[in-house]
Design an enzyme around this catalytic site. Sequence first.
Site, PDB file in Angstrom:
ATOM      1  N   ASN A  67       0.831  -1.211   0.000  1.00 57.99           N
ATOM      2  CA  ASN A  67       0.000   0.000   0.000  1.00 57.99           C
ATOM      3  C   ASN A  67       0.863   1.258   0.000  1.00 57.99           C
ATOM      4  O   ASN A  67       0.597   2.219  -0.720  1.00 57.99           O
ATOM      5  CB  ASN A  67      -0.910   0.030   1.231  1.00 57.99           C
ATOM      6  CG  ASN A  67      -1.874  -1.135   1.309  1.00 57.99           C
ATOM      7  OD1 ASN A  67      -2.194  -1.741   0.285  1.00 57.99           O
ATOM      8  ND2 ASN A  67      -2.334  -1.448   2.499  1.00 57.99           N
ATOM      9  N   GLY A 305      -2.618   4.745   7.626  1.00 64.55           N
ATOM     10  CA  GLY A 305      -1.219   4.806   8.070  1.00 64.55           C
ATOM     11  C   GLY A 305      -0.255   4.451   6.957  1.00 64.55           C
ATOM     12  O   GLY A 305       0.819   5.061   6.834  1.00 64.55           O
ATOM     13  N   ASP A 306      -0.639   3.482   6.117  1.00 65.21           N
ATOM     14  CA  ASP A 306       0.201   3.109   4.971  1.00 65.21           C
ATOM     15  C   ASP A 306       0.297   4.272   3.990  1.00 65.21           C
ATOM     16  O   ASP A 306       1.349   4.525   3.401  1.00 65.21           O
ATOM     17  CB  ASP A 306      -0.387   1.890   4.250  1.00 65.21           C
ATOM     18  CG  ASP A 306      -0.593   0.700   5.162  1.00 65.21           C
ATOM     19  OD1 ASP A 306       0.096   0.618   6.197  1.00 65.21           O
ATOM     20  OD2 ASP A 306      -1.448  -0.141   4.850  1.00 65.21           O
ATOM     21  N   ALA A 307      -0.844   4.973   3.811  1.00 66.17           N
ATOM     22  CA  ALA A 307      -0.863   6.122   2.905  1.00 66.17           C
ATOM     23  C   ALA A 307       0.024   7.241   3.444  1.00 66.17           C
ATOM     24  O   ALA A 307       0.782   7.857   2.686  1.00 66.17           O
ATOM     25  CB  ALA A 307      -2.294   6.623   2.710  1.00 66.17           C
ATOM     26  N   GLY A 310       3.448   6.383   2.664  1.00 67.33           N
ATOM     27  CA  GLY A 310       3.723   6.553   1.238  1.00 67.33           C
ATOM     28  C   GLY A 310       4.059   7.991   0.884  1.00 67.33           C
ATOM     29  O   GLY A 310       5.021   8.275   0.165  1.00 67.33           O
TER      30      GLY A 310
END
Length: 352
Positions: A67, A305-307, A310
């Site tokens: 992600n 959180g992954d975004a 990123g």
Amino acid sequence: MSKGNFELLCLENPLLDIQGVGDASLLGKYGLKPNDAILAEQKHMGLYEDLLQNHDAKLIAGGAAQNTARGAQYMLPPDSVIYIGCVGKDKYAETLQEACAKAGLRVEYRYDEEQPTGRCGVVITGHDRSMCTDLAAANCYKIDHLKQPEIWSLVEQAKVFYVGGYHLTVCVPAVMALAEEAAAKDKACSYQQRRIFILSLSAPFIPQFFKDQLDQTSPYWDYVIGNETEALSYAEGHNINTKSIPEIAKAMASIPKKNTKRKRTVIITQGTDATVVAVEGESEVKQFPVPAIGTDKINDTNGAGDAFAGGFVAGIVMGKPLETCVGMGQWLAKLSIQELGPSYPFPKQTYA
């Protein structure tokens, strides 16, 4: 737009997210908590089919670092990001590959002959999400794949390594190979050729149950990213006797570091509360308010959180100041929670 040169290399566990809306009774049926991330046991194995058959589940390319890799590629020029992990030889692996190709993300999977592609059951209850992961093939990653000449040449080409903490349950030697490569290159090379090692704590159970594996990596952290529950779990397991997130971040920043040329930076997100940033050797812990968003615009917090990671990592790759990197992370997380699952809107939006 000019093309990148695969400056960012990400490693972790590729998964197919099977995501559906549930309720307290579904959580209770499988012994799940509303806002949690766990590894599946035998009692959880019926969840995936249950979601597909009874909860109108959607299939979404997942795995935390995958992600993050898609998010970073969303913000970077084409051909900037490579993602590595292990999948099975099945239709779900094809689904993942198609989703990554659509996002412009290059994947270099190891294909396992025996295990199916890993999956994550995601139960959405309101703004909470409970994730239950059956690693399957993702659990079969081997360092031999990373060390293949054609893969290792990509490692040597990259400027930034991002590793999801979930991979500490799978293949610590691969994580350490990237960590050691970053530290060695950072000491030996000119500034333009230096390598950066970034680790995500990923989930509270990583510092709790995989403490030794995590502690192997900590001297190599140039940046470490987590959320408040992961930070509290880290503090509890490492005798940091406070529940203050800024104090925990400061303590994590001061862990002895292998490469002393680069100060460690600790980033702790807290949902809608301010993002906390501590830099090694600095007495002041910075806090960056999160731009407000109406609850009516929030569609799905899974992958927020992954975004954030990123967007933040994209800023690091671009050489942006710390404040800008945090802003990029917050911006991408804000876009993601308005989509279904860990996704980003198309046509592409541009960070300003």
